[in-house]
Design a protein around this motif. Structure first.
Motif, mmCIF file in Angstrom:
data_model
loop_
_atom_site.group_PDB
_atom_site.id
_atom_site.type_symbol
_atom_site.label_atom_id
_atom_site.label_comp_id
_atom_site.label_asym_id
_atom_site.label_seq_id
_atom_site.Cartn_x
_atom_site.Cartn_y
_atom_site.Cartn_z
ATOM 1 N N ILE A 121 0.828 -1.204 0.000
ATOM 2 C CA ILE A 121 0.000 0.000 0.000
ATOM 3 C C ILE A 121 0.864 1.255 0.000
ATOM 4 O O ILE A 121 0.547 2.236 -0.683
ATOM 5 C CB ILE A 121 -0.953 -0.013 1.216
ATOM 6 C CG1 ILE A 121 -1.898 -1.216 1.119
ATOM 7 C CG2 ILE A 121 -1.754 1.289 1.293
ATOM 8 C CD1 ILE A 121 -2.780 -1.416 2.333
ATOM 9 N N LEU A 136 0.576 4.412 -2.526
ATOM 10 C CA LEU A 136 0.329 5.794 -2.103
ATOM 11 C C LEU A 136 1.399 6.731 -2.655
ATOM 12 O O LEU A 136 1.095 7.863 -3.077
ATOM 13 C CB LEU A 136 0.283 5.884 -0.583
ATOM 14 C CG LEU A 136 -0.834 5.102 0.121
ATOM 15 C CD1 LEU A 136 -0.832 5.396 1.616
ATOM 16 C CD2 LEU A 136 -2.195 5.423 -0.472
ATOM 17 N N GLU A 168 3.828 0.640 6.617
ATOM 18 C CA GLU A 168 3.003 -0.311 5.861
ATOM 19 C C GLU A 168 2.035 -1.076 6.757
ATOM 20 O O GLU A 168 0.865 -1.260 6.397
ATOM 21 C CB GLU A 168 3.900 -1.290 5.104
ATOM 22 C CG GLU A 168 3.158 -2.366 4.327
ATOM 23 C CD GLU A 168 2.330 -1.830 3.174
ATOM 24 O OE1 GLU A 168 1.458 -2.567 2.685
ATOM 25 O OE2 GLU A 168 2.559 -0.673 2.758
ATOM 26 N N LEU A 174 -0.827 1.133 7.572
ATOM 27 C CA LEU A 174 -1.645 1.346 6.379
ATOM 28 C C LEU A 174 -2.525 0.135 6.090
ATOM 29 O O LEU A 174 -3.686 0.282 5.692
ATOM 30 C CB LEU A 174 -0.760 1.657 5.178
ATOM 31 C CG LEU A 174 -0.043 3.009 5.212
ATOM 32 C CD1 LEU A 174 1.000 3.095 4.104
ATOM 33 C CD2 LEU A 174 -1.038 4.159 5.086
ATOM 34 N N HIS A 177 -5.555 0.053 8.194
ATOM 35 C CA HIS A 177 -6.561 1.066 7.855
ATOM 36 C C HIS A 177 -6.854 1.096 6.353
ATOM 37 O O HIS A 177 -7.349 2.089 5.832
ATOM 38 C CB HIS A 177 -6.072 2.452 8.304
ATOM 39 C CG HIS A 177 -5.859 2.576 9.780
ATOM 40 N ND1 HIS A 177 -4.701 2.143 10.409
ATOM 41 C CD2 HIS A 177 -6.667 3.065 10.766
ATOM 42 C CE1 HIS A 177 -4.800 2.376 11.711
ATOM 43 N NE2 HIS A 177 -5.974 2.922 11.955
ATOM 44 N N LYS A 178 -6.578 -0.008 5.680
ATOM 45 C CA LYS A 178 -6.702 -0.020 4.219
ATOM 46 C C LYS A 178 -8.144 0.124 3.735
ATOM 47 O O LYS A 178 -8.372 0.461 2.570
ATOM 48 C CB LYS A 178 -6.106 -1.306 3.653
ATOM 49 C CG LYS A 178 -6.826 -2.579 4.073
ATOM 50 C CD LYS A 178 -6.158 -3.803 3.472
ATOM 51 C CE LYS A 178 -6.895 -5.079 3.870
ATOM 52 N NZ LYS A 178 -6.252 -6.279 3.278
ATOM 53 N N THR A 224 -10.316 2.305 4.913
ATOM 54 C CA THR A 224 -10.798 3.690 4.993
ATOM 55 C C THR A 224 -10.834 4.270 3.589
ATOM 56 O O THR A 224 -9.987 3.959 2.745
ATOM 57 C CB THR A 224 -9.887 4.541 5.890
ATOM 58 O OG1 THR A 224 -8.563 4.530 5.355
ATOM 59 C CG2 THR A 224 -9.846 3.976 7.301
ATOM 60 N N ILE A 262 -7.591 5.991 1.995
ATOM 61 C CA ILE A 262 -6.522 5.078 1.598
ATOM 62 C C ILE A 262 -6.951 4.227 0.416
ATOM 63 O O ILE A 262 -6.165 3.972 -0.504
ATOM 64 C CB ILE A 262 -6.094 4.201 2.789
ATOM 65 C CG1 ILE A 262 -5.437 5.073 3.864
ATOM 66 C CG2 ILE A 262 -5.141 3.093 2.348
ATOM 67 C CD1 ILE A 262 -5.008 4.325 5.105
ATOM 68 N N LYS A 263 -8.225 3.801 0.394
ATOM 69 C CA LYS A 263 -8.705 2.975 -0.718
ATOM 70 C C LYS A 263 -8.642 3.741 -2.030
ATOM 71 O O LYS A 263 -8.198 3.210 -3.058
ATOM 72 C CB LYS A 263 -10.141 2.511 -0.451
ATOM 73 C CG LYS A 263 -10.247 1.434 0.614
ATOM 74 C CD LYS A 263 -11.686 1.010 0.845
ATOM 75 C CE LYS A 263 -12.224 0.205 -0.322
ATOM 76 N NZ LYS A 263 -13.556 -0.365 -0.020
ATOM 77 N N ALA A 275 -4.909 4.407 -2.919
ATOM 78 C CA ALA A 275 -4.257 3.175 -3.365
ATOM 79 C C ALA A 275 -4.716 2.785 -4.762
ATOM 80 O O ALA A 275 -3.919 2.304 -5.578
ATOM 81 C CB ALA A 275 -4.533 2.045 -2.378
#
Length: 361
Positions: free
Chosen positions: A11, A15, A275, A278, A281-282, A284, A287-288, A291
């Protein structure tokens, strides 16, 4: 059981790619300048500097990191880099989307009024991705495609770095790249009158690119070494040189280009170090979305410029005057969606499925 991580689903890397791609995209859209104009806050205009000066250097550092990281398995197995597999994998990852983007840009150049009409020579130069080594065609068809020439050159000479790393050690490999870059930079600086193709010669930038490879090697094989004071001292020197070069913007810009890449080394490693957080919390939405943009960042990078041309052309030609401005704004958000589907249908089918090392020797 811990989720297995690969270079395709880290991730933090996604980012970082998103940051670089959005930086270039918003710069070419002049988003910072427009926000400053309509808000009256002139400092906002400086956000365009990310895409103008620092996004491509970030891409280069990420590239060096990821290419070497994808081949660490061979270092661990103590085997030579399988050149045929390596070059085929790189070609399939880069060239099919590039060819699609080239043909798409040519189509837009002929459709949209007032844009550049490339010659057959220009097309052939771009077909073989040689534009980054020429002056007349450096950014003629699509202003960003010159970087693909440089990336392909990085990929072509990476096995030299790997060979020295494999036969000797990582420090010798980095030193080798430093010597090559110093010789190249000295050659162009002494000759003077540096044109744009000479400025971005792959050998000028190779040391900084290889620093990405160096960091991935340390991260994956000797992570504790990165806490040694020498790395903090090195980054402090980078910051000092970066600040100093601001006083000589027209004299040492080849060195400045290298420093712009190295400037990202500490921020990149800091984000990669997060990482685990992240991944927790992937789901959220921030971040989605980021990403997803990172995953499709290559398509966004390749296609955004002709899509901007198309958006502007279509809005002014087909929308009534009252809807043109809203249409232009809507296009800013539509373009990343289009490039996401390009990733799904143009890029993804060519992303190689890596064979186990036992089969790759």
């Amino acid at each position: 059981m811990a989720e297995k991580k690969t270079m395709q689903n880290i991730i933090a890397i996604d980012l970082l790619r998103a940051l670089a791609a959005l930086g270039v995209f918003t710069y070419h859209m002049h988003v910072g300048a427009l926000l400053a104009k309509y808000s009256g806050v002139h400092l906002i205009a400086y956000m365009d500097a990310l895409g103008a000066f620092y996004a491509v250097p970030l891409f280069f550092l990420i590239s060096g990191y990821c290419i070497h990281a994808s081949n660490i398995k061979y270092i661990k197995a103590n085997i030579a880099l399988p050149l045929k597999e390596y070059y085929l994998r790189r070609f399939l990852r880069i060239y099919p989307p590039y060819l699609f983007a080239l043909l798409f840009a040519l189509g837009i150049n002929y459709i949209a009024s007032g844009t550049y009409k490339p010659s057959m020579v220009d097309f052939v130069v771009h077909l073989f991705s040689l534009q980054g080594f020429t002056v007349p065609y450096f950014n003629s068809i699509n202003v960003v495609l010159w970087t693909i020439s440089i990336e392909l050159a990085f990929y072509a000479i990476y096995p030299l770095f790997y060979y020295v790393r494999f036969k000797y050690n990582l420090n010798y490999a980095l030193l080798f790249s430093l010597i090559v870059s110093c010789i190249s930079i000295a050659y162009f600086q002494i000759n003077g009158s540096i044109n744009i193709a000479e400025r971005f010669c792959v050998f000028n930038l190779w040391f900084a690119w290889c620093c990405g490879a160096f960091l991935s090697d340390k991260k994956m094989l000797s992570q504790g070494d990165l806490k040694q004071p020498v790395y903090m001292v090195f980054y402090f020197v980078v910051l000092v040189v970066f600040a100093g070069l601001k006083y000589f913007p027209n004299s040492f810009f080849i060195v400045s280009d290298q420093i712009s890449i190295l400037l990202w080394s500490a921020p990149m490693m800091f984000i990669i170090s997060k990482e685990d957080w992240l991944r927790q919390h992937k789901d959220t939405w921030v971040i989605k979305i980021a990403a997803a943009i990172g995953l499709s960042s290559y398509s966004l990078y390749l296609l955004h410029e002709p899509l901007i041309y198309l958006k502007n052309f279509a809005a002014h030609k087909y929308l009534p005057a009252s809807l043109q401005f809203p249409g232009l704004i809507a296009g800013i958000f539509i373009i990343p969606v289009i490039t996401w589907y390009s990733f799904q249908f143009i890029e993804k089918p060519f992303i190689s499925r890596k064979k186990p090392v036992e089969q790759a020797a």
